[in-house]
Write a protein that holds these residues in place. Structure first.
Motif, PDB file in Angstrom:
ATOM      1  N   ALA A 120       0.793  -1.201   0.166  1.00 56.50           N
ATOM      2  CA  ALA A 120       0.154   0.092  -0.091  1.00 56.50           C
ATOM      3  C   ALA A 120       0.895   1.340   0.084  1.00 56.50           C
ATOM      4  N   ALA A 121       0.375   2.328  -0.774  1.00 52.36           N
ATOM      5  CA  ALA A 121       1.001   3.523  -0.834  1.00 52.36           C
ATOM      6  C   ALA A 121       0.997   4.263   0.637  1.00 52.36           C
ATOM      7  N   CYS A 122       1.734   5.057   1.077  1.00 51.26           N
ATOM      8  CA  CYS A 122       1.693   5.592   2.551  1.00 51.26           C
ATOM      9  C   CYS A 122       2.479   6.684   2.547  1.00 51.26           C
ATOM     10  N   ASP A 123       2.022   7.877   3.224  1.00 52.20           N
ATOM     11  CA  ASP A 123       2.986   9.011   3.544  1.00 52.20           C
ATOM     12  C   ASP A 123       4.107   8.859   4.343  1.00 52.20           C
ATOM     13  N   LEU A 124       4.108   7.792   5.169  1.00 52.37           N
ATOM     14  CA  LEU A 124       5.114   7.549   6.020  1.00 52.37           C
ATOM     15  C   LEU A 124       6.496   6.846   5.283  1.00 52.37           C
ATOM     16  N   LYS A 125       5.942   5.750   4.356  1.00 52.08           N
ATOM     17  CA  LYS A 125       7.125   5.195   3.294  1.00 52.08           C
ATOM     18  C   LYS A 125       7.818   6.506   2.405  1.00 52.08           C
ATOM     19  N   ARG A 126       6.764   7.354   2.029  1.00 48.14           N
ATOM     20  CA  ARG A 126       7.185   8.371   0.964  1.00 48.14           C
ATOM     21  C   ARG A 126       8.230   9.390   2.141  1.00 48.14           C
ATOM     22  N   HIS A 127       7.709   9.523   3.262  1.00 48.70           N
ATOM     23  CA  HIS A 127       8.726  10.484   4.162  1.00 48.70           C
ATOM     24  C   HIS A 127       9.941   9.892   4.333  1.00 48.70           C
ATOM     25  N   ALA A 128       9.920   8.682   4.649  1.00 53.62           N
ATOM     26  CA  ALA A 128      11.211   7.916   4.816  1.00 53.62           C
ATOM     27  C   ALA A 128      12.044   7.958   3.829  1.00 53.62           C
ATOM     28  N   GLU A 129      11.723   7.990   2.492  1.00 56.29           N
ATOM     29  CA  GLU A 129      12.649   8.102   1.379  1.00 56.29           C
ATOM     30  C   GLU A 129      13.109   9.680   1.247  1.00 56.29           C
TER      31      GLU A 129
END
Length: 317
Positions: A120-129
């Motif tokens: 699933a897409a997720c802000d937290l994954k994006r922010h980790a990057e």
């Protein structure tokens, strides 16, 4: 005081966070901080949290590499809350769940990942990057936004106002704000004190928005470099943060800073601590174009022996 004070070369201070040369588009407008602008206060907090377990120069490169759109994505509180509360993953619905159960991280290629909803897409994954630190740093912006939401406040400025109304003394307010920030993911005592001193210490920020309402002498930043200095003078006090803070405050009482700069407060433990931190920080000093080590042995001859024997960048080291 001659070389670093009130310059962008002074790490973790207002001048550094407002330097476009050092932070690019992440640089803050001094006037925005002076008036307690909500967006600026939140952006400063997100930036401050990155300064742990990594060389300052590397953190500056990370912040400098963020685009304007990426900065907004990381610091827009209403957007962060909408995405967190509407996320199908319940781990982002509260501070407690986020901290206890969210396992966001990064794979070997630097891609955001988690075990709860791996595809699933997720802000937290994006922010980790985007934040380019350990994967769990992806929790930081959402954690801070959820903290405000659960406190019933729209911004850090509003949280500050609430604390001031709830506590009568300047010291009690300082302690309460520190405690509130410690609830944000990855915010330690060191980072809470670093953040609050920028906003409240009048010798770091002459127009700081929170100086009048807080006991700014309470905010002292104790990190590994300061601990290195404490070890060098055979510090035998307790290891907890409060004890080391009190030791540095006592040390600062014996130093009249007006002898270095007439516009300073005589007693300012944060500045004394900053001097110890920077003196013991070999990486920052070696990267600085203005450090006395650039003059090599010429400058070393002027340094008192108790300092020269502890210097981390003297030629024989």
């Amino acid at each position: 005081m001659k070389t670093y004070y009130a310059t962008p070369e002074d790490p973790g201070t207002l001048a550094m966070f407002c330097s476009q040369e050092r932070l690019g588009q992440f640089a803050l407008e001094p006037t925005a901080l002076q008036r307690g602008d909500a967006a600026a206060l939140f952006q400063l907090l997100v930036g401050t949290v990155l300064f742990q377990r990594q060389r300052d120069l590397q953190v500056l490169r990370i912040l400098r590499g963020l685009s304007a759109n990426e900065i907004r994505e990381l610091t827009d509180v209403p957007r962060l809350l909408v995405h967190a509360l509407n996320n199908q993953c319940v781990q982002s619905h509260s501070v407690a769940a986020l901290h206890a159960s969210c396992d966001v991280g990064k794979d070997a290629g630097g891609k955001g990942m988690c075990g709860q909803r791996p595809v699933a897409a997720c802000d937290l994954k994006r922010h980790a990057e985007l934040l380019r630190r350990y994967g769990d740093f992806g929790k930081v912006p959402t954690s801070a936004a959820l903290l405000l939401h659960e406190a019933g406040q729209p911004s850090l400025a509003a949280l500050f106002t609430q604390v001031c109304r709830s506590h009568r003394t300047r010291r009690a307010r300082a302690v309460a704000l520190e405690a509130a920030l410690l609830r944000v993911w990855r915010v330690s005592y060191k980072l809470a004190n670093m953040y609050l001193s920028i906003l409240a210490n009048p010798d770091l920020n002459p127009n700081g928005p929170w100086a009048a309402q807080l006991d700014w002498t309470y905010f002292v930043v104790v990190d590994s470099n300061v601990d290195r200095f404490l070890a060098s003078v055979n510090y035998e006090g307790a290891a907890d943060y409060g004890a080391r803070r009190e030791f540095l405050q006592a040390l600062a009482r014996g130093i009249d800073l007006r002898t270095f700069h007439r516009d300073l407060h005589a007693y300012n433990p944060r500045l004394v601590q900053q001097a110890l931190y920077l003196f013991m920080s070999a990486s920052n000093r070696r990267e600085s174009a203005v450090d006395c080590s650039r003059a090599a042995t010429l400058a070393c001859g002027e340094c008192p022996r108790p300092l020269s024997t502890r210097c981390q960048v003297r030629p024989e080291k």
